[in-house]
Design an enzyme around this catalytic site. Structure first.
Site, PDB file in Angstrom:
ATOM      1  N   ARG A   1      37.446  16.806  48.227  1.00  0.00           N
ATOM      2  CA  ARG A   1      36.405  16.457  49.191  1.00  0.00           C
ATOM      3  C   ARG A   1      35.064  16.426  48.477  1.00  0.00           C
ATOM      4  O   ARG A   1      34.894  17.081  47.442  1.00  0.00           O
ATOM      5  CB  ARG A   1      36.381  17.474  50.337  1.00  0.00           C
ATOM      6  CG  ARG A   1      35.984  18.889  49.922  1.00  0.00           C
ATOM      7  CD  ARG A   1      36.194  19.885  51.045  1.00  0.00           C
ATOM      8  NE  ARG A   1      37.597  20.102  51.302  1.00  0.00           N
ATOM      9  CZ  ARG A   1      38.071  20.982  52.178  1.00  0.00           C
ATOM     10  NH1 ARG A   1      37.233  21.721  52.896  1.00  0.00           N
ATOM     11  NH2 ARG A   1      39.359  21.133  52.361  1.00  0.00           N
TER      12      ARG A   1
ATOM     13  N   HIS B   1      44.368  36.174  54.379  1.00  0.00           N
ATOM     14  CA  HIS B   1      44.566  36.051  52.936  1.00  0.00           C
ATOM     15  C   HIS B   1      45.831  36.812  52.567  1.00  0.00           C
ATOM     16  O   HIS B   1      46.395  37.555  53.381  1.00  0.00           O
ATOM     17  CB  HIS B   1      43.356  36.577  52.168  1.00  0.00           C
ATOM     18  CG  HIS B   1      42.257  35.578  52.032  1.00  0.00           C
ATOM     19  ND1 HIS B   1      42.401  34.401  51.330  1.00  0.00           N
ATOM     20  CD2 HIS B   1      40.991  35.562  52.525  1.00  0.00           C
ATOM     21  CE1 HIS B   1      41.272  33.715  51.382  1.00  0.00           C
ATOM     22  NE2 HIS B   1      40.390  34.390  52.109  1.00  0.00           N
TER      23      HIS B   1
ATOM     24  N   ASP C   1      50.749  34.713  48.061  1.00  0.00           N
ATOM     25  CA  ASP C   1      50.319  33.333  47.829  1.00  0.00           C
ATOM     26  C   ASP C   1      51.316  32.547  46.991  1.00  0.00           C
ATOM     27  O   ASP C   1      51.696  31.426  47.346  1.00  0.00           O
ATOM     28  CB  ASP C   1      48.968  33.317  47.102  1.00  0.00           C
ATOM     29  CG  ASP C   1      47.788  33.496  48.044  1.00  0.00           C
ATOM     30  OD1 ASP C   1      48.004  33.547  49.274  1.00  0.00           O
ATOM     31  OD2 ASP C   1      46.649  33.592  47.553  1.00  0.00           O
TER      32      ASP C   1
END
Length: 385
Positions: free
Chosen positions: A46, A137, A167
Site C-alpha cells: 500500500r 497478537h 504467528d
C-alpha cells in the site's frame, strides 16, 4: 488463465503465481515460504508501506518476492488487484474478517474473475467466532490454546516464545499447508476455495500429542511437571560456569547412561525412572554443569550420543560447524539469514533476490503478468526506502 510469461525460478513451485496483500507477521512469512519454494510471489504494498518498523532492505520475509504498490482505497485500486487475482493460483491476505470484502477484493469478487483461485486467509482468531473481530497478537492467541501455559518454570510466569509458536508455527505453516492442499484440489477439479488459517486453530493442533498424553494420564496440566516441559531433569537446560547454557535431551535409557557417565555422575544411573530422586538428580546435574564453561562441556559431549548441545545465540548459530557444513544459513546482500527449507533433490531452492522494495517491480510485473494498468500512477510505486 493468461499464458503471460512468468520469470524463471527455482524450486518445486516454479510456475505457481501468488498474490500477497501486504501485511505483517504470519502472512508475509507464509508468502516468503512459497517464494522460497519457487513461486512467483507479487506483494501488493500500500502507499506508504505497512511492513515491519525497519528499513525494508532488511525485511527478509520479503525475499524472493516482487512488489507493486496499489492503493486499494482508490477508485480503480481493487480492479488492479482483481486483474492480478485473475492471473494467479493463490492469493494470501491477513486482514480482519470482512475487510477484504469491504475493499472489493474478497473471495466472491476474486472467484468471479478466477474460479480456480485458492484464497488464503490468515488471522489470529479465525473468520468467525466471538473473538473474530477483536485485535490480537501472537501471545494472546497462544494463551487461549493452552500452549503458552505449558511453557516455562512452574514458579514463574509462562515464558513467551517470541512469535515463533503462534504467528509462524501455528499460523504461517498451516496457511502454507492449506493453500498447497487446496491448489492440488483446484488443479484436479478447476475449483478454487477459501482457506481459513487461524493461529488459534494451528497452535491448538500443534499440541495434539500432548492432549493424547493428557487424556492417558501421562501429562500433568501444569508447567514444569512433565517429561518434555522442563520438569524432567534430563530434558532441559543448565547454566555453565561462564553464564551460558547447555541443553540436555537424554530421554532414552542408553542416551541417559552416556549422559551421566560423561557428566561424571555415574552414581545417578538409577535415577532416570525414579521420580522421587528427580529433585536430587536435578541439583547434582546443575552443580556439575556449573563447574565448567559451555565450551568445555561442548568438548566433553562432542561425538557422543548423550543428546547434549550448547545453547547458541542467534549470531553464534550460523558459525556452528554442523550448520555451516549444511549451509543452514546463507548470506544475501550482506544479511545473514536462514536458507530456504526443506531441501529438494530435483528442484533445489535458493535465496534468489533480497527483500522486495515497495513498488520496485511494477513494470516487470505489469509485463510478465500482462496487467498494463499497474503502470498507471507510477508515483505510487515510490514507497518508503
Amino acid at each position: 488463465m493468461t499464458t503471460a510469461k512468468t520469470p524463471p525460478g527455482q524450486g518445486p513451485l516454479t510456475g505457481v503465481r501468488v498474490v500477497e496483500l501486504a501485511g505483517i507477521g504470519p502472512g508475509p512469512f507464509a508468502a516468503m515460504i512459497l517464494a522460497d519454494l519457487g513461486a512467483d510471489v507479487v506483494r501488493v504494498d500500500r502507499p506508504g508501506g505497512a511492513g515491519l518498523a525497519i528499513d525494508t532492505a532488511y525485511d527478509v520475509t520479503n525475499r524472493n518476492k516482487r512488489s507493486v504498490v496499489v492503493d486499494l482505497k482508490s477508485a480503480d485500486g481493487p480492479a488492479r488487484v482483481l486483474d492480478l487475482a485473475e492471473r494467479a493460483d493463490i492469493l494470501v491476505e491477513g486482514y480482519r474478517p470482512g475487510v477484504a470484502e469491504r475493499l472489493g477484493v474478497g473471495p466472491e469478487a476474486c472467484h468471479a474473475r478466477n474460479p480456480g483461485l485458492v484464497y488464503g486467509r490468515m488471522t489470529g482468531w479465525g473468520q468467525d467466532g466471538p473473538l473474530a473481530q477483536r485485535a490480537g497478537h501472537d501471545v494472546a492467541y497462544i494463551a487461549l490454546t493452552g500452549t503458552l501455559g505449558m511453557i516455562g518454570d512452574p514458579d514463574r510466569p509462562p515464558a513467551v516464545p517470541a512469535n515463533l509458536l503462534g504467528d509462524y508455527a501455528g499460523g504461517s505453516l498451516y496457511l502454507v499447508i492449506g493453500v498447497l492442499a487446496a491448489l492440488h484440489h483446484a488443479r484436479a477439479t478447476g475449483t478454487g476455495q477459501v482457506v481459513d488459517a487461524a493461529i488459534v486453530d494451528g497452535t491448538a493442533h500443534l499440541s495434539a500429542m500432548i492432549h493424547g498424553m493428557l487424556a492417558a494420564g501421562s501429562w500433568h496440566d501444569r508447567r514444569g511437571a512433565n517429561l518434555l516441559d522442563g520438569g524432567c531433569p534430563y530434558y532441559g537446560t543448565y547454566e555453565t560456569s561462564d553464564g551460558k547454557y547447555m541443553a540436555v535431551g537424554s530421554l532414552e535409557p542408553q542416551f541417559y547412561e552416556e549422559f551421566v557417565t560423561l557428566l561424571g555422575l555415574p552414581e545417578h544411573s538409577g535415577a532416570r525412572r525414579d521420580w522421587a530422586r528427580w529433585g536430587e538428580l536435578r541439583e547434582a546435574v546443575a552443580a556439575r554443569f556449573a563447574t565448567r564453561t559451555r565450551e568445555e562441556w561442548t568438548t566433553v559431549f562432542e561425538g557422543s550420543d548423550a543428546c547434549v548441545a550448547p545453547v547458541l545465540s542467534l549470531r553464534e548459530a550460523p558459525h556452528h560447524p554442523h550448520l555451516a557444513a549444511r549451509r543452514t544459513f546463507t548470506d544475501q546482500g550482506g544479511i545473514t539469514q536462514p536458507a530456504p527449507a526443506p531441501r529438494f533433490s530435483a528442484t533445489p531452492t535458493a535465496v534468489r533476490t533480497g527483500p522486495a522494495r515497495p513498488g520496485a517491480d511494477t513494470a516487470a510485473v505489469a509485463h510478465d503478468w500482462d496487467v498494463p494498468d499497474l503502470l498507471k500512477d507510477q508515483d505510487l510505486t515510490k514507497g518508503p526506502e
